[in-house]
Design an enzyme around this catalytic site. Sequence first.
Site, PDB file in Angstrom:
ATOM      1  N   GLY A  46       1.166   8.658  -9.384  1.00 21.34           N
ATOM      2  CA  GLY A  46      -0.241   8.771  -9.786  1.00 21.34           C
ATOM      3  C   GLY A  46      -0.460   8.069 -11.114  1.00 21.34           C
ATOM      4  O   GLY A  46      -0.581   6.877 -11.134  1.00 21.34           O
ATOM      5  N   SER A 114       6.918   4.679  -8.694  1.00 19.90           N
ATOM      6  CA  SER A 114       5.633   4.278  -9.241  1.00 19.90           C
ATOM      7  C   SER A 114       5.434   4.910 -10.620  1.00 19.90           C
ATOM      8  O   SER A 114       6.300   4.760 -11.479  1.00 19.90           O
ATOM      9  CB  SER A 114       4.534   4.666  -8.252  1.00 19.90           C
ATOM     10  OG  SER A 114       3.375   3.960  -8.522  1.00 19.90           O
ATOM     11  N   TRP A 115       4.339   5.663 -10.831  1.00 20.59           N
ATOM     12  CA  TRP A 115       4.201   6.368 -12.104  1.00 20.59           C
ATOM     13  C   TRP A 115       5.415   7.267 -12.352  1.00 20.59           C
ATOM     14  O   TRP A 115       5.829   7.465 -13.494  1.00 20.59           O
ATOM     15  CB  TRP A 115       2.893   7.173 -12.133  1.00 20.59           C
ATOM     16  CG  TRP A 115       2.981   8.319 -13.090  1.00 20.59           C
ATOM     17  CD1 TRP A 115       3.113   9.639 -12.791  1.00 20.59           C
ATOM     18  CD2 TRP A 115       3.011   8.229 -14.528  1.00 20.59           C
ATOM     19  NE1 TRP A 115       3.223  10.385 -13.955  1.00 20.59           N
ATOM     20  CE2 TRP A 115       3.164   9.539 -15.027  1.00 20.59           C
ATOM     21  CE3 TRP A 115       2.946   7.153 -15.428  1.00 20.59           C
ATOM     22  CZ2 TRP A 115       3.225   9.818 -16.386  1.00 20.59           C
ATOM     23  CZ3 TRP A 115       3.020   7.435 -16.794  1.00 20.59           C
ATOM     24  CH2 TRP A 115       3.150   8.743 -17.257  1.00 20.59           C
ATOM     25  N   ASP A 270       4.941  -5.011  -2.392  1.00 24.95           N
ATOM     26  CA  ASP A 270       4.280  -3.914  -3.101  1.00 24.95           C
ATOM     27  C   ASP A 270       3.048  -4.487  -3.819  1.00 24.95           C
ATOM     28  O   ASP A 270       3.179  -5.268  -4.755  1.00 24.95           O
ATOM     29  CB  ASP A 270       5.289  -3.324  -4.090  1.00 24.95           C
ATOM     30  CG  ASP A 270       4.762  -2.130  -4.846  1.00 24.95           C
ATOM     31  OD1 ASP A 270       3.537  -2.005  -5.011  1.00 24.95           O
ATOM     32  OD2 ASP A 270       5.601  -1.324  -5.297  1.00 24.95           O
ATOM     33  N   HIS A 298       4.722  -0.476  -1.257  1.00 29.53           N
ATOM     34  CA  HIS A 298       4.806   0.374  -2.438  1.00 29.53           C
ATOM     35  C   HIS A 298       5.389   1.761  -2.176  1.00 29.53           C
ATOM     36  O   HIS A 298       6.240   2.222  -2.909  1.00 29.53           O
ATOM     37  CB  HIS A 298       3.395   0.510  -3.040  1.00 29.53           C
ATOM     38  CG  HIS A 298       3.353   1.364  -4.270  1.00 29.53           C
ATOM     39  ND1 HIS A 298       3.963   1.000  -5.444  1.00 29.53           N
ATOM     40  CD2 HIS A 298       2.768   2.566  -4.514  1.00 29.53           C
ATOM     41  CE1 HIS A 298       3.746   1.945  -6.361  1.00 29.53           C
ATOM     42  NE2 HIS A 298       3.028   2.908  -5.820  1.00 29.53           N
TER      43      HIS A 298
HETATM   44  N1  STX Z   1       0.219   4.146 -10.440  1.00 29.41           N
HETATM   45  C1  STX Z   1       0.551   4.072  -9.055  1.00 29.41           C
HETATM   46  C2  STX Z   1       1.234   5.311  -8.636  1.00 29.41           C
HETATM   47  O1  STX Z   1       1.955   5.934  -9.362  1.00 29.41           O
HETATM   48  C3  STX Z   1       0.137   2.967 -11.103  1.00 29.41           C
HETATM   49  C4  STX Z   1       0.952   5.791  -7.341  1.00 29.41           C
HETATM   50  N2  STX Z   1       0.560   5.088  -6.354  1.00 29.41           N
HETATM   51  N3  STX Z   1       0.317   5.945  -5.353  1.00 29.41           N
HETATM   52  C5  STX Z   1       0.579   7.139  -5.766  1.00 29.41           C
HETATM   53  O2  STX Z   1       0.999   7.069  -7.002  1.00 29.41           O
HETATM   54  C6  STX Z   1       0.360   8.381  -5.026  1.00 29.41           C
HETATM   55  C7  STX Z   1       0.508   8.120  -3.554  1.00 29.41           C
HETATM   56  C8  STX Z   1       1.313   9.457  -5.453  1.00 29.41           C
HETATM   57  C9  STX Z   1      -1.030   8.858  -5.340  1.00 29.41           C
END
Ligand code: STX
Length: 328
Positions: A46, A114-115, A270, A298
Amino acid sequence: MTERRTLYPPIEPRRSGMLEVGDGHRLYWEQCGNPDGKPVVFLHGGPGGGASPDHRRQFDPERYNILVFDQRGCGRSTPHASLHANTTWHLVDDIERLRTEIADIDKWQVFGGSWGSTLALAYAQTYPERVTELVLRGIFLFDQYEVDWLYKDGGAAAVFPDKWEEFIGPIPEHERGDLVAAYQRRLAAQDPDVQLSAAKAWSKWEGETVTLLPSPHTIEEFTEPQRAIAIARIENHYMRAGGWLDEGQLLRGADKLRGIPGVIVQGRHDMCTPPRAAWALHRAWPEAELNIVPDGGHLYSEPGVLDALIRATDHFAVDRSREVSGIM
Ligand code: STX
């Protein structure tokens, strides 16, 4: 080609609860798997995405002692969508509290996508002595070009012009120079309808860019009101602040990861966190193995990405401290 690894079977937590971390925040946490297994903490994405039951299934439950939690303001943590005292460094301290007060172990594996990869790096660079290994996916270093890739024209917008048009549609021309700020105003509006429609538009843009093959189901999941509000408000708040990280900070801090084994799984396709950051991290932290998945996107749920992640957690489930690495 050998068969691709998939998630371990569904499991239920053996313990769960709420941890008070101060500033009025209470975090939902759960522990699954083998209490005598190798400790691992899962960091969700997120920010604001929350954890799901599938996140438990990336680790062999016979061999891992798994801790999953919802970060401040999202999932089952309370207060919902609160931005108060909600920064990267609060979350880093929360992970330490979960380690000492809930997991009660000295060191653990840190796993994040990701985050969750950003947060894993921030935590590992603050408390390197607490980390046995890092397993990271879809690297997001929170540098300006990565934020711009998502929220300025010319990055993901060039790949998804139709979705981009919907994302910027609600914002009048004169506010489009800074879409993150424009969305922030709407997400903080008095009128709950204005808030909700901004939250849905923000999360929909995310949902459309994170999967190789978006389905109506994905979009439904991303725009479910409670989840959309948490993702949109919290993610927007972090994007506005550059994650409370200086430009290049996590790359410069890579020297603190010396001696910590790591695997970086990065989908070639991604479109949320494109491979450039994973490549830069690999250059700065040569001990980590970089696996660019040629047909991956991603999310952890992309088949090739998931296969590489499960191979990494299986690899680290046995003590290899005396072996030379080479897992791919
Ligand atoms: N932030 C992207 C990230 O962390 C830059 C992310 N992308 N998708 C998600 O998190 C979720 C599916 C967990 C919402």
